[in-house]
Write an enzyme that holds these catalytic residues in place. Structure first.
Site, PDB file in Angstrom:
ATOM      1  N   HIS A  68       0.837  -1.194   0.000  1.00  0.00           N
ATOM      2  CA  HIS A  68       0.000   0.000   0.000  1.00  0.00           C
ATOM      3  C   HIS A  68       0.877   1.251   0.000  1.00  0.00           C
ATOM      4  O   HIS A  68       1.964   1.252   0.585  1.00  0.00           O
ATOM      5  CB  HIS A  68      -0.906   0.037   1.232  1.00  0.00           C
ATOM      6  CG  HIS A  68      -1.683  -1.212   1.452  1.00  0.00           C
ATOM      7  ND1 HIS A  68      -2.635  -1.673   0.573  1.00  0.00           N
ATOM      8  CD2 HIS A  68      -1.636  -2.122   2.467  1.00  0.00           C
ATOM      9  CE1 HIS A  68      -3.150  -2.800   1.033  1.00  0.00           C
ATOM     10  NE2 HIS A  68      -2.557  -3.093   2.174  1.00  0.00           N
TER      11      HIS A  68
ATOM     12  N   ARG B  66      -1.564  -5.105  -5.981  1.00  0.00           N
ATOM     13  CA  ARG B  66      -1.248  -6.540  -5.978  1.00  0.00           C
ATOM     14  C   ARG B  66      -0.003  -6.790  -6.814  1.00  0.00           C
ATOM     15  O   ARG B  66       0.072  -6.378  -7.976  1.00  0.00           O
ATOM     16  CB  ARG B  66      -2.423  -7.348  -6.533  1.00  0.00           C
ATOM     17  CG  ARG B  66      -3.533  -7.579  -5.532  1.00  0.00           C
ATOM     18  CD  ARG B  66      -4.553  -8.589  -6.032  1.00  0.00           C
ATOM     19  NE  ARG B  66      -5.284  -8.085  -7.186  1.00  0.00           N
ATOM     20  CZ  ARG B  66      -6.411  -7.382  -7.113  1.00  0.00           C
ATOM     21  NH1 ARG B  66      -6.928  -7.076  -5.941  1.00  0.00           N
ATOM     22  NH2 ARG B  66      -7.001  -6.979  -8.214  1.00  0.00           N
TER      23      ARG B  66
END
Length: 264
Positions: free
Chosen positions: A61, A152
């Site tokens: 993140h 991802r």
């Protein structure tokens, strides 16, 4: 008006058809996350339960500096773990960006992560930029900045989009800091996160002057881990999350263990 936050069950490919009490998955649904809708007073924070039957993607993140208003600092308290359950957090050694990208493309990134064996009571603080993955057989409570920005890097061949360009810009190819992981003691109040984006404590009983000073007369979220707490005439127990106007508004039953969270 109820202090309890509404919850939403979110299907995930790695979720479970059967959830532990007090949750019940709708028939035919594979539930991986239980979200509590953030109140307007504390919209910066999101609380989730996560239940896994398969591994989650290897992901990362951004910080608020890298994605203004969309950064995601998070933390996990493991509440249940099957024998051999593991969390992948950080790398076993320093990995340069080009090597990380190549490993994400060929799948070997999974084996470069440091996999931490876990049991109920393990706590991990996950700063932005930390490459991580949650393994199968785990139940945990996640407290995070209210952001859904996830890059991802690898997803075990599942047909979902990867975000290698974005992920490589924010991922830190380094080992996990040991001080960001702890075993939460069985008793006593303990500080788990103290900024920069939020604070989180495990409260045992009514707390102390130190916690009163930290949280002040400001709203906070309360998440019972065991036992219950009275708040605004309601009983709040495990599997629930509630908004409290201040720490002094909480009336925990003897022996109750609570998580309390507040933006920093």
């Amino acid at each position: 008006m109820s202090a309890l936050l509404p919850l939403r069950m979110v299907e995930r490919p790695w979720g479970r058809h059967a959830l532990p009490a007090p949750f019940t998955a709708p028939a035919g649904c594979k539930i991986g996350e239980v979200w509590f809708d953030p109140p307007a007073e504390l919209s910066q924070l999101l609380v989730k339960y996560i239940f896994t039957s398969e591994a989650l993607s290897v992901q990362v993140h951004p910080s608020d500096d890298q994605a203004p208003g969309q950064g995601k600092e998070e933390c996990w308290l493991v509440i249940a773990a099957d024998p051999g359950a593991r969390l992948g957090v950080g790398f076993t050694r320093d990995i340069p960006p080009e090597a990380m990208r190549a490993a994400a493309l060929d799948g070997s990134i999974e084996h470069l992560l440091e996999w931490h064996p876990v049991a109920a009571g393990d706590f991990f603080h996950i700063p932005p930029g930390t490459v991580h993955a949650i393994g199968p057989g785990i139940g945990l409570i996640e407290v995070q900045q209210n952001s859904d920005v996830t890059y991802r890097l690898y997803d075990y061949g599942r047909p979902r989009e990867l975000h290698l360009d974005q992920g490589m810009k924010v991922a830190r190819g380094e080992p996990y800091r040991r001080e960001s992981h702890c075993r939460v003691p069985g008793s006593g109040s303990v500080t788990l996160v103290d900024g920069p984006r939020f604070r989180l404590d495990r409260l045992d009983g009514t707390g102390d002057a130190r916690l009163a000073a930290r949280y002040g007369e400001r709203p906070l979220l309360v998440i019972p881990v065991s036992g219950s707490v009275r708040l605004a005439g309601e009983t709040v127990g495990p599997g629930q999350c509630a908004l409290a106007p201040a720490l002094a508004a909480l009336d925990p039953e003897p022996g109750a263990k609570l998580l309390i969270a507040q933006p920093a």
